[in-house]
Scaffold this motif. Structure first.
Motif, mmCIF file in Angstrom:
data_model
loop_
_atom_site.group_PDB
_atom_site.id
_atom_site.type_symbol
_atom_site.label_atom_id
_atom_site.label_comp_id
_atom_site.label_asym_id
_atom_site.label_seq_id
_atom_site.Cartn_x
_atom_site.Cartn_y
_atom_site.Cartn_z
ATOM 1 N N ALA A 38 -2.875 12.495 0.362
ATOM 2 C CA ALA A 38 -3.767 12.230 -0.769
ATOM 3 C C ALA A 38 -3.108 11.372 -1.829
ATOM 4 N N SER A 39 -1.775 11.343 -1.857
ATOM 5 C CA SER A 39 -1.049 10.555 -2.847
ATOM 6 C C SER A 39 0.279 10.123 -2.247
ATOM 7 N N SER A 40 0.976 9.286 -2.972
ATOM 8 C CA SER A 40 2.237 8.753 -2.462
ATOM 9 C C SER A 40 3.301 9.832 -2.303
ATOM 10 N N LYS A 41 3.207 10.926 -3.031
ATOM 11 C CA LYS A 41 4.213 11.986 -2.905
ATOM 12 C C LYS A 41 4.080 12.744 -1.585
ATOM 13 N N ASP A 42 2.895 12.694 -0.981
ATOM 14 C CA ASP A 42 2.703 13.379 0.299
ATOM 15 C C ASP A 42 3.445 12.662 1.423
ATOM 16 N N ASN A 43 3.313 11.344 1.465
ATOM 17 C CA ASN A 43 4.016 10.528 2.456
ATOM 18 C C ASN A 43 3.968 9.092 1.962
ATOM 19 N N ALA A 44 5.046 8.624 1.377
ATOM 20 C CA ALA A 44 5.065 7.315 0.719
ATOM 21 C C ALA A 44 4.734 6.181 1.686
ATOM 22 N N ALA A 45 5.305 6.229 2.895
ATOM 23 C CA ALA A 45 5.079 5.148 3.854
ATOM 24 C C ALA A 45 3.619 5.100 4.295
ATOM 25 N N PHE A 46 3.061 6.246 4.679
ATOM 26 C CA PHE A 46 1.673 6.291 5.115
ATOM 27 C C PHE A 46 0.719 5.923 3.985
ATOM 28 N N PHE A 47 1.052 6.358 2.767
ATOM 29 C CA PHE A 47 0.199 6.039 1.623
ATOM 30 C C PHE A 47 0.156 4.533 1.401
ATOM 31 N N SER A 48 1.316 3.874 1.480
ATOM 32 C CA SER A 48 1.381 2.428 1.287
ATOM 33 C C SER A 48 0.587 1.690 2.357
ATOM 34 N N ILE A 49 0.762 2.108 3.609
ATOM 35 C CA ILE A 49 0.048 1.457 4.714
ATOM 36 C C ILE A 49 -1.461 1.653 4.576
ATOM 37 N N SER A 50 -1.879 2.880 4.265
ATOM 38 C CA SER A 50 -3.310 3.164 4.170
ATOM 39 C C SER A 50 -3.962 2.394 3.023
ATOM 40 N N GLU A 51 -3.276 2.280 1.892
ATOM 41 C CA GLU A 51 -3.844 1.538 0.767
ATOM 42 C C GLU A 51 -3.980 0.056 1.092
ATOM 43 N N SER A 52 -3.010 -0.487 1.826
ATOM 44 C CA SER A 52 -3.086 -1.890 2.243
ATOM 45 C C SER A 52 -4.261 -2.105 3.191
ATOM 46 N N LEU A 53 -4.434 -1.187 4.123
ATOM 47 C CA LEU A 53 -5.546 -1.293 5.065
ATOM 48 C C LEU A 53 -6.902 -1.124 4.367
ATOM 49 N N LYS A 54 -6.967 -0.200 3.392
ATOM 50 C CA LYS A 54 -8.208 -0.023 2.635
ATOM 51 C C LYS A 54 -8.558 -1.304 1.877
ATOM 52 N N SER A 55 -7.538 -1.961 1.338
ATOM 53 C CA SER A 55 -7.765 -3.215 0.623
ATOM 54 C C SER A 55 -8.320 -4.287 1.562
ATOM 55 N N ASP A 56 -7.720 -4.384 2.753
ATOM 56 C CA ASP A 56 -8.212 -5.355 3.742
ATOM 57 C C ASP A 56 -9.654 -5.056 4.129
ATOM 58 N N SER A 57 -9.953 -3.784 4.357
ATOM 59 C CA SER A 57 -11.308 -3.398 4.741
ATOM 60 C C SER A 57 -12.314 -3.768 3.655
ATOM 61 N N GLY A 58 -11.946 -3.513 2.398
ATOM 62 C CA GLY A 58 -12.842 -3.849 1.293
ATOM 63 C C GLY A 58 -13.094 -5.344 1.201
ATOM 64 N N MET A 59 -12.033 -6.149 1.403
ATOM 65 C CA MET A 59 -12.200 -7.600 1.343
ATOM 66 C C MET A 59 -13.050 -8.106 2.508
ATOM 67 N N PHE A 60 -12.834 -7.548 3.693
ATOM 68 C CA PHE A 60 -13.643 -7.951 4.845
ATOM 69 C C PHE A 60 -15.121 -7.620 4.620
ATOM 70 N N ASN A 61 -15.391 -6.460 4.041
ATOM 71 C CA ASN A 61 -16.780 -6.088 3.755
ATOM 72 C C ASN A 61 -17.412 -7.043 2.747
ATOM 73 N N ALA A 62 -16.646 -7.414 1.725
ATOM 74 C CA ALA A 62 -17.159 -8.337 0.710
ATOM 75 C C ALA A 62 -17.441 -9.711 1.317
#
Length: 278
Positions: A38-62
């Motif tokens: 749910a946040s970077s303290k849970d798993n910093a690496a996974f959080f970073s990757i997921s946020e990057s992918l969410k950003s890509d998904s949002g841009m592709f949708n736009a």
């Protein structure tokens, strides 16, 4: 050795209870949020990757939404071009009919041609979508179709290009034909050749717009599937396995009860020392 100053059993039991409570809170948070990250303290690496992918998904949708507007503009222009092709076909038939005809025949046909030229002009003026006009120029149009992210994290855009189609030039060439002044066979043949040339131009324009529309449509299908894959990947990274978490919750609740009882027993040990002095 027993001591009233230090209760090692109680300390160990308290430490175990504290650890169990921490794990229990973590499990309850995962169940309530549905997320294991749910946040970077849970798993910093996974959080970073997921946020990057969410950003890509949002841009592709736009971008996909933007392509919808572009596709509608091209579709409207294509409809106009195909309508012009039909009208130019009618135009050519009337010119062919006038070949070798008398002056009165040519005059009657010219009236029909004037009406067809006006219909072509009306069709062209109406072949716009939301103010976008793709049928009165030959300029190239560049459309952003997506993004590309490098291994270093930098982002660039991908594009496709297509040319606008000048249907207005076709209408002008047809409107310039005047069968009443074409008094010889050579002049009438020249008029027919002009119409044939413009029919080819109109057909090419409709074909080009159709190819551009199909390219946009194909890219939209790809972007839709791509965003679905990205969203699925994000889910596999950050979503909690609720079946697993539910089983873990039951286990931790039992452990919590046992640890509480163990702590209670350990806290009673110093009381037993009093019996030695009675």
């Amino acid at each position: 050795m027993s001591s009233i100053l230090t209760n090692n059993s109680a300390t160990a039991a308290l430490s175990a209870l504290r650890s169990i409570n921490t794990n229990l809170n973590e499990t309850q948070n995962r169940i309530s949020s549905g997320l294991k990250v749910a946040s970077s303290k849970d798993n910093a690496a996974f959080f970073s990757i997921s946020e990057s992918l969410k950003s890509d998904s949002g841009m592709f949708n736009a971008i996909n939404d933007s392509l919808t507007l572009t596709k509608n503009s091209i579709s409207t222009a294509r409809l106009g071009a195909e309508t012009v092709v039909d009208l130019v076909n009618q135009f050519s038939e009337r010119v062919a009919f006038a070949q070798g005809g008398s002056a009165s025949v040519r005059e009657s046909v010219q009236n029909e041609l004037d009406e067809l030229a006006e219909r072509i002009s009306t069709t062209i003026s109406q072949s716009t979508f939301n103010g976008t006009d793709l049928v009165n120029s030959t300029s190239a149009v560049t459309v952003v179709t997506g993004i590309a992210r490098s291994s270093g994290g930098s982002i660039s855009t991908t594009t496709i290009s297509f040319n606008q189609q000048d249907l207005g030039a076709i209408q002008s060439a047809l409107a310039a034909i005047d069968l009443t002044t074409s008094s010889t066979t050579a002049l009438l043949a020249a008029d027919l050749q002009t119409v044939t040339t413009q029919l080819t131009s109109a057909t090419d324009a409709a074909t080009s717009l159709g190819i551009a529309e199909k390219s946009i449509e194909t890219q939209q299908t790809f972007l839709t599937e791509l965003t679905d894959r990205i969203d699925s990947s994000v889910g596999s990274i950050v979503d909690a396995n609720l079946e697993k978490e539910a089983a873990r919750l039951q286990s931790l609740q039992v452990q919590q009860q046992l640890a509480s009882q163990s702590l209670s027993i350990a806290n009673q040990a110093p009381q037993n020392i009093l019996s030695l002095f009675q």
